[in-house]
Design a protein around this motif. Structure first.
Motif: not given
Length: 549
Positions: A196-198, A200-211, A378-383
């Motif tokens: 269900r929170r995939r 958000l979890a993917n977005a948070l994990a991808s910040t590793g590359t940015a870090l 943003i991408s996880g929004h229902r729209f």
């Protein structure tokens, strides 16, 4: 007879079979299709692939399926994944800091020097199938720790290299393969911990590359100025060993006892695939002696199953959406990572201080740190539900067009604008790259699907930097590199967006035709066999989840 309801992402159809018609048909000795004679209420939503040849086993429905925690220890796994991505995916980009130093040390051309980050990045992506085998036999935890050990040894050994060829082996192949073994299992286990929170979890994990992009270039510049490139590589080898610590926290979601039921149903499905593959192999071996037929058929069946299991060739052949994604991402990678390698040499070639050039990469990383979680929300929004591929294609298009900003000027202000535009688009690409693939294939096939994609994109990643290095050696101008990257990335975005739109239009037309076709004629004669056949064929190329029976 109980009506059966089928809900599909594209087509909704409700069939109710009159009891009189069934009795008349049975009295005449006619065979009523199983799809109309069962009394199971079946609800289907997007997520699981099944076809006419492969029936779902009974154990799949009766066995208790693993449930993703969607939190708890999963957030610890997210934190470990962030650190792993910072140390693996971002590391090849910081090699641009050492680009000029390595070129002068080994008296190599631009094309020869660019092979070092090119080989490392290509092997990082190409080791997917072997990584999938290790994950299956030993689990994600062991594979990640093994990758951290290999990457640390590779960078430490590269500090003793005496030729550019030795650097290809140590920093390129060994370190790249170690990063692959750490990177891909960490992404795979995220799909087991979150549903269900995939996003958000993917977005948070991808910040590793940015870090990694924001910290590793500054660290590399500091180490280079104080210890030289050899001492820097040795220290980076020790830093990469921290992947072993991150892998230690990636414990399996379920105990082994609860996985045995899943393995039984998986073995039944594999057994049916084995029979189908053996039949196909038998057809292909007509005209050969009996013992040759038996050996050839068995080897061909085993090879077919191996390709399906670890490289998802069967998905690539029948899933149109997966085809579009795989080809588009492979095409995109031809020019996506090249600007990160040549940005620092381009800036320093026009007189900018190397510390300022390294600061540009750090700024790019900081933008990704704040933008990737926002992009995930943003991408996880229902729209945007069901439209991830279009958001992804638009982000790729903006990223490709932003490369043209570099050619305006090599001043710090112009390159700062470029870094901002590139960083924002890169944030959306990073947060949606794996999410689009997870929505395209079922989670059980995700490792093999990712393995095939990484094999394909590793080819373009391998040849991209050397080709652009050849352009620099020929023209003595870096601006043509960014022109070429812009053309490659932008055209891949157009391909993915337009192809997906045309495919959905074709599916809508098929759905409209099927909705108009009656199942029974006025004289109670069944006329929906062709409609059922088309429905089964569509399901074999789509991803659906069995949610209730």
């Amino acid at each position: 007879m109980t009506p059966r309801e089928v809900k599909d992402p594209v087509m909704t159809q409700k069939e109710s079979v009159p009891e009189c018609c069934c009795k008349d048909l049975q009295g005449q000795g006619c065979c009523i299709p199983d799809s109309l004679s069962d009394s199971i209420n079946l609800k289907v939503t997007s997520g699981t692939t099944f076809s006419e040849e492969q029936a779902m086993p009974a154990e799949t429905f009766t066995a208790k399926q693993p449930s993703a925690p969607d939190g708890g220890w999963g957030w610890v796994v997210v934190l470990a994944t962030i650190l792993i991505l910072a140390l693996t995916l971002a590391f090849p980009s910081c090699l641009g800091i050492f680009y000029t130093e390595l070129q002068n040390q080994f008296e190599a051309s631009n094309s020869e020097t660019s092979w070092v980050p090119s080989i490392m990045t290509a092997v990082l992506h190409a080791g997917g199938p072997l990584c999938s085998i290790l994950v299956e036999h030993y689990g994600c935890r062991f594979t990640v720790m093994l990758g951290g050990l290999l990457s640390g040894i590779g960078m430490a050994a590269s500090s003793f290299s005496q030729t550019i060829g030795q650097l290809y082996l140590t920093a390129g192949f060994i370190t790249g393969f170690g990063c692959c073994l750490s990177f891909q299992p960490s992404i795979t286990i995220m799909g087991h911990y979150f549903v269900r929170r995939r996003p958000l979890a993917n977005a948070l994990a991808s910040t590793g590359t940015a870090l990694g992009l924001s910290t590793l270039p500054i660290l590399a510049q500091y180490l280079l100025s104080h210890m030289g490139w050899r001492g820097s590589f040795l220290i980076f080898g020790g830093i990469l060993l921290n992947c072993c610590v991150c892998g230690a926290v990636m414990r399996p979601v379920l105990p082994r006892k609860r996985k045995e039921v899943q393995n039984q149903s998986h073995n039944q499905i594999t057994g049916k695939k084995d029979k189908i593959a053996q039949v196909e192999a038998k057809k292909m071996s007509n005209g050969l002696p009996s013992h040759v037929k038996h050996d050839t058929g068995r080897k061909l069946a085993s090879f077919t199953l191996l390709l399906q299991k670890y490289m998802a060739f069967d998905l690539f052949c029948r899933n149109k959406r997966y085809q579009i994604y795989a080809v588009g991402v492979t095409w995109m990678m031809l020019g996506f990572v090249v600007p990160l390698i040549y940005l620092v040499p381009y800036a320093t070639d026009y007189g900018m201080e190397q510390s300022k050039a390294a600061l540009l990469l750090a700024i790019l990383g900081f933008i990704n740190i704040f933008m990737r979680p926002l992009a995930g929300l943003i991408s996880g929004h229902r729209f945007f539900s069901g439209k991830y591929i279009y958001v992804f294609s638009f982000a790729v298009l903006v990223n490709g067009l932003s490369d043209c900003i570099c050619v305006i000027s090599a001043s710090f202000n112009v390159l700062l604008v470029y870094v901002v535009a590139y960083g924002i688009s890169m944030s959306f690409i990073g947060s949606l790259l794996f999410q689009v693939l997870m929505d395209t294939v079922e989670i059980q096939r995700f490792p093999s699907a990712l393995g095939l994609v990484t094999i394909m994109e590793s080819v373009t990643i391998l040849i991209g930097p050397p080709l652009t290095g050849l352009i620099v050696d020929t023209t003595l101008e870096y601006k043509y590199v960014f022109y070429a990257c812009s053309a490659a990335v932008a055209s891949s975005a157009v391909f993915m967006g337009v192809s997906t739109y045309l495919l959905e239009g074709k599916e809508s037309k098929i759905s409209a035709i099927q909705d108009q076709a009656p199942v029974f004629s006025s004289d109670c004669r069944y006329t929906g066999m062709e409609q059922e056949r088309v429905l089964v064929q569509r399901r074999s190329t789509e991803t659906v989840y069995i949610t209730s029976v």
